[in-house]
Motif scaffolding. Structure first.
Motif, PDB file in Angstrom:
ATOM      1  N   GLY A   1       0.782  -1.229   0.000  1.00 50.93           N
ATOM      2  CA  GLY A   1       0.000   0.000   0.000  1.00 50.93           C
ATOM      3  C   GLY A   1       0.815   1.281   0.000  1.00 50.93           C
ATOM      4  O   GLY A   1       0.246   2.378  -0.108  1.00 50.93           O
ATOM      5  N   LEU A   2       2.124   1.169   0.065  1.00 46.86           N
ATOM      6  CA  LEU A   2       2.949   2.376   0.123  1.00 46.86           C
ATOM      7  C   LEU A   2       2.824   3.244  -1.120  1.00 46.86           C
ATOM      8  O   LEU A   2       3.000   4.462  -1.049  1.00 46.86           O
ATOM      9  CB  LEU A   2       4.419   2.000   0.341  1.00 46.86           C
ATOM     10  CG  LEU A   2       4.776   1.428   1.712  1.00 46.86           C
ATOM     11  CD1 LEU A   2       6.238   0.999   1.739  1.00 46.86           C
ATOM     12  CD2 LEU A   2       4.503   2.439   2.815  1.00 46.86           C
ATOM     13  N   ASP A   3       2.525   2.643  -2.265  1.00 47.27           N
ATOM     14  CA  ASP A   3       2.449   3.455  -3.488  1.00 47.27           C
ATOM     15  C   ASP A   3       1.069   4.060  -3.718  1.00 47.27           C
ATOM     16  O   ASP A   3       0.840   4.711  -4.742  1.00 47.27           O
ATOM     17  CB  ASP A   3       2.894   2.650  -4.711  1.00 47.27           C
ATOM     18  CG  ASP A   3       1.982   1.470  -5.021  1.00 47.27           C
ATOM     19  OD1 ASP A   3       0.972   1.285  -4.317  1.00 47.27           O
ATOM     20  OD2 ASP A   3       2.291   0.720  -5.971  1.00 47.27           O
ATOM     21  N   ARG A   4       0.153   3.867  -2.769  1.00 45.79           N
ATOM     22  CA  ARG A   4      -1.183   4.484  -2.921  1.00 45.79           C
ATOM     23  C   ARG A   4      -1.128   5.982  -2.660  1.00 45.79           C
ATOM     24  O   ARG A   4      -2.001   6.723  -3.088  1.00 45.79           O
ATOM     25  CB  ARG A   4      -2.191   3.824  -1.981  1.00 45.79           C
ATOM     26  CG  ARG A   4      -2.902   2.595  -2.555  1.00 45.79           C
ATOM     27  CD  ARG A   4      -1.961   1.590  -3.150  1.00 45.79           C
ATOM     28  NE  ARG A   4      -2.651   0.409  -3.690  1.00 45.79           N
ATOM     29  CZ  ARG A   4      -2.037  -0.575  -4.322  1.00 45.79           C
ATOM     30  NH1 ARG A   4      -0.734  -0.538  -4.509  1.00 45.79           N
ATOM     31  NH2 ARG A   4      -2.718  -1.603  -4.782  1.00 45.79           N
ATOM     32  N   ASP A   5      -0.118   6.435  -1.958  1.00 47.64           N
ATOM     33  CA  ASP A   5       0.126   7.859  -1.756  1.00 47.64           C
ATOM     34  C   ASP A   5       1.389   8.203  -2.544  1.00 47.64           C
ATOM     35  O   ASP A   5       2.510   7.933  -2.095  1.00 47.64           O
ATOM     36  CB  ASP A   5       0.313   8.162  -0.268  1.00 47.64           C
ATOM     37  CG  ASP A   5       0.452   9.646   0.026  1.00 47.64           C
ATOM     38  OD1 ASP A   5       1.042  10.367  -0.822  1.00 47.64           O
ATOM     39  OD2 ASP A   5      -0.010  10.097   1.092  1.00 47.64           O
ATOM     40  N   ALA A   6       1.212   8.768  -3.726  1.00 50.30           N
ATOM     41  CA  ALA A   6       2.343   9.002  -4.632  1.00 50.30           C
ATOM     42  C   ALA A   6       3.415   9.886  -4.005  1.00 50.30           C
ATOM     43  O   ALA A   6       4.612   9.634  -4.173  1.00 50.30           O
ATOM     44  CB  ALA A   6       1.836   9.629  -5.930  1.00 50.30           C
ATOM     45  N   GLU A   7       2.999  10.910  -3.283  1.00 50.10           N
ATOM     46  CA  GLU A   7       3.964  11.822  -2.671  1.00 50.10           C
ATOM     47  C   GLU A   7       4.768  11.111  -1.587  1.00 50.10           C
ATOM     48  O   GLU A   7       5.991  11.253  -1.501  1.00 50.10           O
ATOM     49  CB  GLU A   7       3.237  13.034  -2.085  1.00 50.10           C
ATOM     50  CG  GLU A   7       4.168  14.104  -1.544  1.00 50.10           C
ATOM     51  CD  GLU A   7       3.419  15.356  -1.092  1.00 50.10           C
ATOM     52  OE1 GLU A   7       4.003  16.129  -0.315  1.00 50.10           O
ATOM     53  OE2 GLU A   7       2.264  15.539  -1.519  1.00 50.10           O
ATOM     54  N   GLN A   8       4.092  10.309  -0.784  1.00 49.99           N
ATOM     55  CA  GLN A   8       4.767   9.562   0.276  1.00 49.99           C
ATOM     56  C   GLN A   8       5.731   8.532  -0.315  1.00 49.99           C
ATOM     57  O   GLN A   8       6.863   8.368   0.160  1.00 49.99           O
ATOM     58  CB  GLN A   8       3.737   8.843   1.156  1.00 49.99           C
ATOM     59  CG  GLN A   8       4.343   7.982   2.250  1.00 49.99           C
ATOM     60  CD  GLN A   8       3.296   7.146   2.974  1.00 49.99           C
ATOM     61  OE1 GLN A   8       2.177   6.989   2.491  1.00 49.99           O
ATOM     62  NE2 GLN A   8       3.660   6.615   4.125  1.00 49.99           N
TER      63      GLN A   8
END
Length: 278
Positions: free
Chosen positions: A96-103
């Motif tokens: 799920g880390l890539d669900r927030d592009a900025e993060q």
């Protein structure tokens, strides 16, 4: 110098480990001074022949980041992977880390590479797939002991990468082929032309690979002849590919599907190896 234990560190749909004997027997007899692989994937061919000078590329930027990190920061990568867990809860947390592009963009190159390897080794059926947003979307594989650390393999590949002159890029294949010197040898392993409607998998990245892209690739192959560059290309045994490359030397090889969502879909198949030399 040939380095032992250098082999793919990733599972990859369409990987060529099982075909290496047949493919290397069809390579040119003369010594390869400059090697190019525009669709690197798992890198089985590169690691098998270990050229001293190589231009390697894949449109999947995350994949190329893995190889860059293996070259420059192998121990940091091993240390990061050593802290990962083989549980569904941890898997979906990492996925799920890539669900927030900025993060996700703020993660270090090492953390992004570790995530890529971990998901590759623990996802269902070893199938790397992205949706149209560029997000990894394969479910947890429930394997008992997946080897996602593979310290020995990472160190061996890093040793080879640092001993050779290897240039990593993540651009369209046509960009890589434009600047190769005469006398180069190119191995092309693009996403395959589908043998059926249900076999149409090109989800290695959000961009996909269409028949228009296959036509563009064939045009690049035509241009390589005038530049004095030899190429060998792998693809599926379809009428479209046979007709597209009708003027070239075509050899059938026996292969087997290793990754398939349906277990019954794995097994022996015939593929084509296309060359502009005898």
């Amino acid at each position: 110098m040939y380095y032992e234990n250098v082999s793919p560190v990733l599972k990859w749909a369409g990987g060529k480990t099982h075909l290496l004997g047949q493919l290397t027997s069809l390579m040119p007899n003369e010594e390869i001074t400059t090697y190019c692989e525009p669709f690197l994937g798992g890198g089985a061919m590169l690691f098998s022949i270990q050229p001293g000078v190589a231009y390697v590329n894949d449109i999947n930027a995350g994949l190329m980041n893995v190889y860059n990190v293996i070259k420059h920061f192998p121990e940091a990568l091993i240390a990061e992977l050593s802290g990962y867990e083989n549980t569904a809860e941890f898997y979906y947390q990492i996925r799920g880390l890539d669900r927030d592009a900025e993060q996700f963009a703020a993660l270090s190159a090492v953390k992004q590479a570790a995530r890529f390897i971990y998901l590759d080794k623990t996802c269902f059926n070893g199938l790397y797939r992205e949706n149209r947003q560029g997000q990894f979307n394969v479910s947890y594989g429930k394997y008992k002991n997946p080897d996602f650390v593979n310290a020995e393999g990472i160190r061996a590949v890093s040793q080879y990468f640092n001993a050779a002159d290897i240039y990593f890029t993540s651009v369209d294949f046509s960009e890589v082929l434009k600047t190769l010197p005469a006398g180069s040898f190119v191995y092309l392993d693009p996403p395959y032309d589908p043998v059926s409607e249900t076999a149409n998998f090109t989800g290695y990245t959000r961009y996909g690979f269409t028949r228009y892209d296959h036509i563009r690739l064939k045009q690049c192959c035509d241009e390589m002849i005038a530049k004095g560059i030899k190429f060998m290309l792998s693809n599926s045994n379809t009428n479209f590919i046979r007709q597209l490359y009708a003027g070239y030397n075509i050899t059938e090889v026996s292969a087997r599907r290793v990754i398939n969502c349906n277990g019954d879909g794995r097994g022996a198949v015939t593929e084509l190896v296309i060359r502009n030399y005898l």
